[in-house]
Enzyme design. Structure first.
Site, PDB file in Angstrom:
ATOM      1  N   ARG A   1       4.689  13.320 -10.679  1.00 54.69           N
ATOM      2  CA  ARG A   1       4.515  14.730 -10.376  1.00 54.69           C
ATOM      3  C   ARG A   1       3.632  14.898  -9.133  1.00 54.69           C
ATOM      4  O   ARG A   1       2.605  14.232  -9.001  1.00 54.69           O
ATOM      5  CB  ARG A   1       3.842  15.390 -11.577  1.00 54.69           C
ATOM      6  CG  ARG A   1       3.653  16.872 -11.475  1.00 54.69           C
ATOM      7  CD  ARG A   1       3.078  17.341 -12.799  1.00 54.69           C
ATOM      8  NE  ARG A   1       2.755  18.737 -12.787  1.00 54.69           N
ATOM      9  CZ  ARG A   1       1.813  19.272 -13.549  1.00 54.69           C
ATOM     10  NH1 ARG A   1       1.123  18.508 -14.367  1.00 54.69           N
ATOM     11  NH2 ARG A   1       1.569  20.554 -13.501  1.00 54.69           N
TER      12      ARG A   1
ATOM     13  N   PHE B   1      -9.057   3.798   3.979  1.00 62.33           N
ATOM     14  CA  PHE B   1      -7.808   3.024   4.013  1.00 62.33           C
ATOM     15  C   PHE B   1      -7.982   1.605   3.480  1.00 62.33           C
ATOM     16  O   PHE B   1      -7.154   0.732   3.735  1.00 62.33           O
ATOM     17  CB  PHE B   1      -7.219   3.004   5.430  1.00 62.33           C
ATOM     18  CG  PHE B   1      -7.189   4.364   6.078  1.00 62.33           C
ATOM     19  CD1 PHE B   1      -6.313   5.332   5.617  1.00 62.33           C
ATOM     20  CD2 PHE B   1      -8.061   4.687   7.106  1.00 62.33           C
ATOM     21  CE1 PHE B   1      -6.300   6.603   6.173  1.00 62.33           C
ATOM     22  CE2 PHE B   1      -8.055   5.954   7.667  1.00 62.33           C
ATOM     23  CZ  PHE B   1      -7.168   6.919   7.202  1.00 62.33           C
TER      24      PHE B   1
ATOM     25  N   LEU C   1       1.010  16.888  -7.214  1.00 58.56           N
ATOM     26  CA  LEU C   1      -0.009  17.817  -7.709  1.00 58.56           C
ATOM     27  C   LEU C   1      -0.365  18.906  -6.708  1.00 58.56           C
ATOM     28  O   LEU C   1      -0.746  20.009  -7.080  1.00 58.56           O
ATOM     29  CB  LEU C   1      -1.267  17.043  -8.095  1.00 58.56           C
ATOM     30  CG  LEU C   1      -1.034  15.945  -9.143  1.00 58.56           C
ATOM     31  CD1 LEU C   1      -2.297  15.143  -9.355  1.00 58.56           C
ATOM     32  CD2 LEU C   1      -0.538  16.543 -10.453  1.00 58.56           C
TER      33      LEU C   1
ATOM     34  N   GLY D   1      -1.406   7.668  -2.039  1.00 62.84           N
ATOM     35  CA  GLY D   1      -2.115   7.309  -0.806  1.00 62.84           C
ATOM     36  C   GLY D   1      -1.489   6.154  -0.054  1.00 62.84           C
ATOM     37  O   GLY D   1      -1.602   6.070   1.167  1.00 62.84           O
ATOM     38  N   GLU D   2      -0.849   5.251  -0.766  1.00 62.91           N
ATOM     39  CA  GLU D   2      -0.410   4.015  -0.111  1.00 62.91           C
ATOM     40  C   GLU D   2       1.098   3.845  -0.036  1.00 62.91           C
ATOM     41  O   GLU D   2       1.609   3.122   0.815  1.00 62.91           O
ATOM     42  CB  GLU D   2      -1.078   2.825  -0.804  1.00 62.91           C
ATOM     43  CG  GLU D   2      -2.564   2.842  -0.526  1.00 62.91           C
ATOM     44  CD  GLU D   2      -3.373   1.868  -1.354  1.00 62.91           C
ATOM     45  OE1 GLU D   2      -3.534   0.735  -0.911  1.00 62.91           O
ATOM     46  OE2 GLU D   2      -3.857   2.256  -2.425  1.00 62.91           O
TER      47      GLU D   2
HETATM   48 MO1  MOS Z   1      -6.651   1.112  -0.538  1.00 62.86          MO
HETATM   49  S1  MOS Z   1      -6.134  -0.389   0.778  1.00 62.86           S
HETATM   50  O1  MOS Z   1      -6.688   0.252  -2.021  1.00 62.86           O
HETATM   51  O2  MOS Z   1      -8.179   1.676  -0.040  1.00 62.86           O
END
Ligand code: MOS
Length: 764
Positions: free
Chosen positions: A655, A267, A657, A730-731
């Site tokens: 897209r 993270f 995945l 992810g973010e």
């Molecule tokens: Mo993320 S906070 O760029 O691992």
């Protein structure tokens, strides 16, 4: 100028995946909700964390920490520790050999991993409470811990800058933030704002937050002689961390092998460089033993930084028609005296809304605290809290639905750079989300829904996160048994890296998933940039694509050497990699399998490696992902307790995945956002600079009962300017979440809360 432009144009042309449009019949894996390849290893416990590798004659290190936030170590008494059972060495700044101080990460992110000049027993200076001041090595972890507790220190203590609030008046504009200007301005926003009829001017505060990945930071260091080193580490940047160790210990390039295969969550907390791994390496060098240094949960709070606190002001004015006429976003973050990371909270509004007149920027001040670092969507998480809460407030003032207000201010081009968007489908995301949530059934009036003692509210906010791509290398090999090997130093941090890279490579090469092996988590494999900025998937995939192009040429030249080959004379443009081989386009029966081709050429394998170019596409386009976060919650009239009832996250992230893994990523981000909004906060004692709640008992992460059902919808519209049409996921999930919660609380109660976390005393 024209040359640069030409380079950018050329890069933009080669960026789209030429294989994307190829007809690959049976081997279509991208877009499928496939199971994680590492899933079984994870749930059966056979995927080791870094501290779990079996190593013979392993010794254990424990740390003694400073108990002041600023000053000088006058003397340090280690004799009791040295005489304690099982102890073989006590290391302090007095006997540690000189090591190079790792450089803070530069704007571009140097190929070494580091955001901070970590203190590694190379000084008598103390600059934060918790700084490691001694390492004890013993035959067991318990004996090392006990001995460390016997160390006594005499300090010349100085008053530290322990309080963020007290440091704010000394805040300065940084030179740059991640390569961008710390402030962007156009026109005279103050005078437009002052004379505007519709305006809000709000001040926000966000607290420091700490990383609490399931796997605490740990490293095992094993020297082979004086010049070869193996480290088992938990890193988001396997290759970069290895390079840093080379640098710090003055070794030859390539002499450090860092293994970081299964990372138990990062993270951002494992993206920079923290001292525990260097101290393990140092301890191993000074004792001649393999040494493990595994931080406790408390140790992570003391040694590893988290998110900066911030104070922000957002002032927005709009005309009668609901169009933004002036936008001001400014404020301050904190960083330690050792590091350089002004968390970029002022980035999101630079790309979100149509505006002519603005001032958007930030300052940073220094405190005597452990260095702050990346934490999931650094900048965008806290920045969207302020911006999107203010947008909500202005929508009410205008008497506009908050979704409608945002749609009226959708920009045609990036409002600051003037660049085209590479792919922006915010309207579609809002449409999808609003429909799933049932937004049209929401009563407009605040404090208008009551269920017993509970006030009900619905809120919405925009999330956004930039598209980043890192330079990466990849090696692709096909053997005469028809098996492909893809190699990258990247690590599997829990997001499905190995699975998605296998999906992509299998589709690219026309192989079944079982015939593709993705080898990773080892710094001696081809370079992968930091798994940060939600960039890992596309960065590696592009390197694989480009290596595969070379491999295809290689294979065709082998075919051309044989007059009997049906591929003789065919160019790369004439063929597809499909059905476990190479076939002429449009003639699905004319071709050869890899096995046939390699066996006839008497080759065991062909291999190609490629390194991608710099991500100059981001200079041409404004590249971002978008979210529309919807939430419904209830607030207890008597106690102020907030319970979330349901959540809909609608995403435009290019897209998708692997929908199964993507849903987990989106949900995980939203859950971290819920913690940020309602429960999490690192409490610094301003008298001492010490963290007062350095445990999971007192640092409140959301648990199952705090998390509502979360529905995820997404546009799934490919971005024409990214590898595979994908942007990072992810973010983006955490962004906009805290604002959606705050806005729903306003809708439920009529109370506009502008500081996080929104604990019940703020609602009484
Ligand atoms: Mo993320 S906070 O760029 O691992």
């Amino acid at each position: 100028m024209s040359l640069i432009k030409k380079v950018i144009e050329t890069a933009a042309q080669v960026m789209p995946d030429r294989d994307r449009d190829r007809l690959i019949d049976e081997h279509r894996f991208l877009g499928q909700p496939l199971d994680r390849l590492d899933g079984r290893a994870k749930v059966t416990g056979s995927a080791p964390f870094s501290a779990e590798y079996p190593v013979a004659d392993l010794h254990h290190a424990a740390l003694a920490h400073s108990t002041i936030s600023k000053g000088v170590i006058k003397s340090i008494n280690t004799s009791a520790a040295e005489g304690a059972p099982g102890v073989i060495k006590v290391i302090t700044h007095l006997n540690a050999p000189g090591m190079k101080v790792p450089k803070p990460m530069s704007a571009q992110g140097e190929p070494s991993a580091g955001v901070t000049e970590v203190k590694i027993l190379n000084t008598d200076q103390v600059s934060w409470d918790g700084q490691p001041i001694a390492v004890v090595v013993a035959d067991t972890e318990e004996r090392a811990e006990y001995a460390a507790s016997l160390i006594t220190v005499d300090y010349d203590a100085e008053p530290g800058m322990n309080s963020f609030e007290e440091a704010i008046p000394s805040a300065k504009k940084p030179k740059q933030i991640l390569g961008e200007d710390p402030e962007v301005t156009r026109g005279d926003p103050d005078s437009v704002f002052e004379s505007a009829e519709h305006r809000v001017d709000l001040h926000f505060a966000t607290p420091p937050y700490n990383h609490n990945a399931i796997e605490p930071h740990a490293a095992i260091a094993i020297w082979d002689g004086d010049d070869k080193l193996t480290v088992y580490d938990t890193s988001q940047f396997t290759a970069g961390t290895a390079n840093s160790l080379v640098d710090i210990f003055g070794l030859k390039k390539g002499s450090v092998r860092l293994i970081s295969t299964y990372v138990g969550g990062g993270f951002g907390g494992k993206g920079g460089l923290w001292s525990y791994n260097q101290l393990a390496v140092l301890a191993a060098r000074m004792t001649g033993k393999p040494v493990r240094l595994a931080l406790s949960r408390k140790g992570v709070f003391r040694l590893v930084g988290g998110r900066t606190p911030s104070q922000q002001r957002v002032a927005i004015a709009a005309d009668e028609s609901g169009h933004i006429s002036a936008f001001i976003h400014e404020g301050v973050t904190a960083q330690s005296t050792d590091n350089n990371f002004p968390e970029q909270f002022s980035f999101p509004p630079r790309h979100l809304y149509s505006m002519q007149t603005y001032r958007i920027g930030q300052k940073v001040c220094e405190v005597n605290r452990v260095a702050n670092t990346f934490m999931r969507a650094p900048g965008e998480s806290i920045g969207t809290f302020a911006v999107e809460t203010a947008m909500d407030a202005l929508a009410y003032q205008l008497g506009l639905d908050p979704v409608e207000f945002r749609m009226r201010n959708e920009p045609e081009k990036d409002p600051v750079s003037g660049n085209e968007f590479s792919g922006r489908h915010m309207r579609e995301a809002y449409q999808l989300g609003a429909e799933k949530f049932g937004w049209k059934n929401r009563p407009a009036a605040v404090r208008s829904q009551l269920d017993g003692e509970w006030l009900i509210g619905q809120g919405v906010a925009t999330g956004t996160y930039p598209m980043y791509r890192m330079i990466a290398s990849a090696r692709v090999r096909i053997s005469s048994d028809g098996i492909a090997l893809i190699e990258s130093s990247a690590q599997e941090m829990g997001m499905g890296t190995a699975t998605v890279q296998t999906q992509h490579a299998a589709e690219l090469l026309g192989l079944p998933m079982e015939k593709v092996h993705f080898e990773y988590g080892d710094s001696t494999l081809p370079w992968a940039g930091v798994a940060g900025g939600s960039s890992q998937t596309v960065s590696i995939a592009l390197a694989v694509q480009q290596a595969t192009e070379t491999l295809l040429k290689e294979l065709l030249s082998l075919a051309h050497q044989d007059s009997s080959s049906v591929l003789k004379g065919a160019s790369t443009d004439d063929v597809s990699m499909a059905k476990e081989g190479i076939f002429i386009k449009g003639q699905s029966l004319v071709g050869e399998t890899y096995v046939t081709l390699l066996k006839r050429a008497k080759k065991d394998f062909v291999v190609a490696e490629h390194t991608t170019g710099a991500p100059i596409e981001v200079m041409k386009y404004s590249m971002h992902s978008y979210a529309a976060q919807f939430c419904e919650l209830r607030v207890h009239r008597q106690t102020g307790e907030v319970r979330l009832d349901r959540w809909v996250g609608a995403f435009d992230a290019g897209r998708i995945l692997n929908p199964k893994m993507a849903l987990s990523q989106f949900r995980g981000g939203i859950i971290m956002g819920i913690g940020m909004a309602l429960t999490e906060e690192t409490l610094f004692d301003d008298r001492t600079g010490r963290i007062a709640n350095a445990s999971l008992a007192e640092y409140h992460l959301p648990v199952q009962a705090d998390v509502p059902s979360i529905d995820i919808v997404y546009t799934d519209i490919p971005d024409p300017h990214t590898p595979m049409g994908a942007r990072g996921i992810g973010e983006i999930g955490i962004t906009g979440v805290a604002a959606a919660v705050a806005n729903a609380i306003y809708h439920a109660t009529g109370k506009r809360i502008t500081s996080l976390p929104i604990t019940l005393e703020k609602l009484l």
